[in-house]
Design an enzyme around this catalytic site. Structure first.
Site, PDB file in Angstrom:
ATOM      1  N   ALA A 289       7.592  62.530 -26.376  1.00 47.55           N
ATOM      2  CA  ALA A 289       6.943  61.442 -25.653  1.00 47.55           C
ATOM      3  C   ALA A 289       6.882  61.764 -24.167  1.00 47.55           C
ATOM      4  O   ALA A 289       7.275  62.852 -23.753  1.00 47.55           O
ATOM      5  CB  ALA A 289       7.709  60.145 -25.896  1.00 47.55           C
ATOM      6  N   ASN A 290       6.377  60.855 -23.357  1.00 47.84           N
ATOM      7  CA  ASN A 290       6.407  61.016 -21.904  1.00 47.84           C
ATOM      8  C   ASN A 290       6.666  59.663 -21.247  1.00 47.84           C
ATOM      9  O   ASN A 290       6.778  58.649 -21.931  1.00 47.84           O
ATOM     10  CB  ASN A 290       5.102  61.660 -21.397  1.00 47.84           C
ATOM     11  CG  ASN A 290       3.901  60.785 -21.661  1.00 47.84           C
ATOM     12  OD1 ASN A 290       3.780  59.685 -21.130  1.00 47.84           O
ATOM     13  ND2 ASN A 290       2.997  61.267 -22.519  1.00 47.84           N
ATOM     14  N   ARG A 291       6.757  59.637 -19.924  1.00 46.29           N
ATOM     15  CA  ARG A 291       7.213  58.444 -19.208  1.00 46.29           C
ATOM     16  C   ARG A 291       6.135  57.403 -18.925  1.00 46.29           C
ATOM     17  O   ARG A 291       6.385  56.447 -18.208  1.00 46.29           O
ATOM     18  CB  ARG A 291       7.851  58.854 -17.873  1.00 46.29           C
ATOM     19  CG  ARG A 291       9.119  59.650 -18.021  1.00 46.29           C
ATOM     20  CD  ARG A 291       9.785  59.879 -16.660  1.00 46.29           C
ATOM     21  NE  ARG A 291      10.851  60.844 -16.755  1.00 46.29           N
ATOM     22  CZ  ARG A 291      12.056  60.572 -17.248  1.00 46.29           C
ATOM     23  NH1 ARG A 291      12.327  59.351 -17.680  1.00 46.29           N
ATOM     24  NH2 ARG A 291      12.973  61.518 -17.323  1.00 46.29           N
TER      25      ARG A 291
END
Ligand code: CTP
Ligand code: CA
Length: 222
Positions: A33-35
């Site tokens: 995932a990412n932020r």
């Protein structure tokens, strides 16, 4: 309350959008995932809907509510997001804000990957995801206005201009994410187009959304 017709200048216009991160599965219980929080993209969708547009938002997994007045399609992976966007064309405009995972695992394990005593850690083999913005920018069903974002930590202008060309976009909203932009409430952006660069002061993500929606309306009505 009744609004004067002028307050809904985008009535009758269809806009396809992406927002949020994507999740790329490793096995049934793990993902990459990412932020991205989805805050900026969702705020833009809401602002365009307030101006009367029919907004179709393809959202990755986020922890914020669906924006009011917006048709939302929930997806997890980049490939699901890409397929949903293709289904939504043609449209009058596309605004691609999602932080799409650049890569996915080459193979998703059917079962949870287990530790095995004495064996080394697994190596993840990755392949590139489709570029959704570039697909829209080069589509035979390309909307008349295609807007992308560029999250950069260095050489913001140069990198964003290259993205504009490569992806066939009309505008790139460039933001420097080296600070606390991702997940935060403020943003400082520059709008790059073939006509030049507009620098906007630091403001809230809601204010960026409001101002961008107005700029999109002005362009679609020109
Ligand atoms: N984008 C997309 N599909 C991808 C990657 C990016 O639609 N697979 C879109 C984003 O939604 C954004 C723009 O392209 O509007 C730029 O995304 P960014 O991650 O900054 O650019 P990349 O081309 O992925 O380049 P890099 O991450 O290497 O800087
Ligand atoms: Ca990327």
């Amino acid at each position: 309350a009744l609004l004067a017709p002028k307050a809904r200048p985008l009535a009758g216009k269809t806009i396809v959008m992406t927002s949020g991160p994507t999740h790329e599965p490793i096995d049934p219980v793990r993902y990459i995932a990412n932020r991205s929080s989805g805050k900026q993209g969702h705020a833009i969708a809401a602002a365009l809907a307030r101006l009367g547009a029919s907004v179709h938002l393809v959202s990755g997994p986020v922890n914020i509510p669906d924006p009011e007045g917006v048709h939302v399609i929930h997806v997890e992976t980049a490939r699901e997001m890409n397929a949903a966007v293709e289904q939504l064309l043609p449209a009058d405009a596309a605004v691609m804000v999602a932080a799409v995972a650049d890569w996915r695992t080459a193979n998703t394990a059917d079962q949870k990957i287990k530790k095995k005593p004495g064996e080394s850690a697994p190596t993840l083999s990755m392949v590139e995801n489709p570029d959704i913005l570039a697909g829209v920018g080069h589509s035979p069903k390309r909307p008349g206005l295609v807007v992308g974002f560029a999250a950069e930590t260095e050489n913001v202008q140069e990198n964003a201009l290259r993205k504009l060309e490569r992806k066939g976009a009309d505008w790139i909203v460039a933001n420097d994410v080296s600070g606390d932009v991702m997940g935060g409430d403020n943003n400082r952006v520059r709008i790059l187009s073939r006509d030049g660069i507009e620098e906007w002061p630091q403001m809230s993500k809601d204010q960026v959304a409001e101002r961008l929606a107005e700029k999109i309306a002005a362009r679609l009505l020109a």
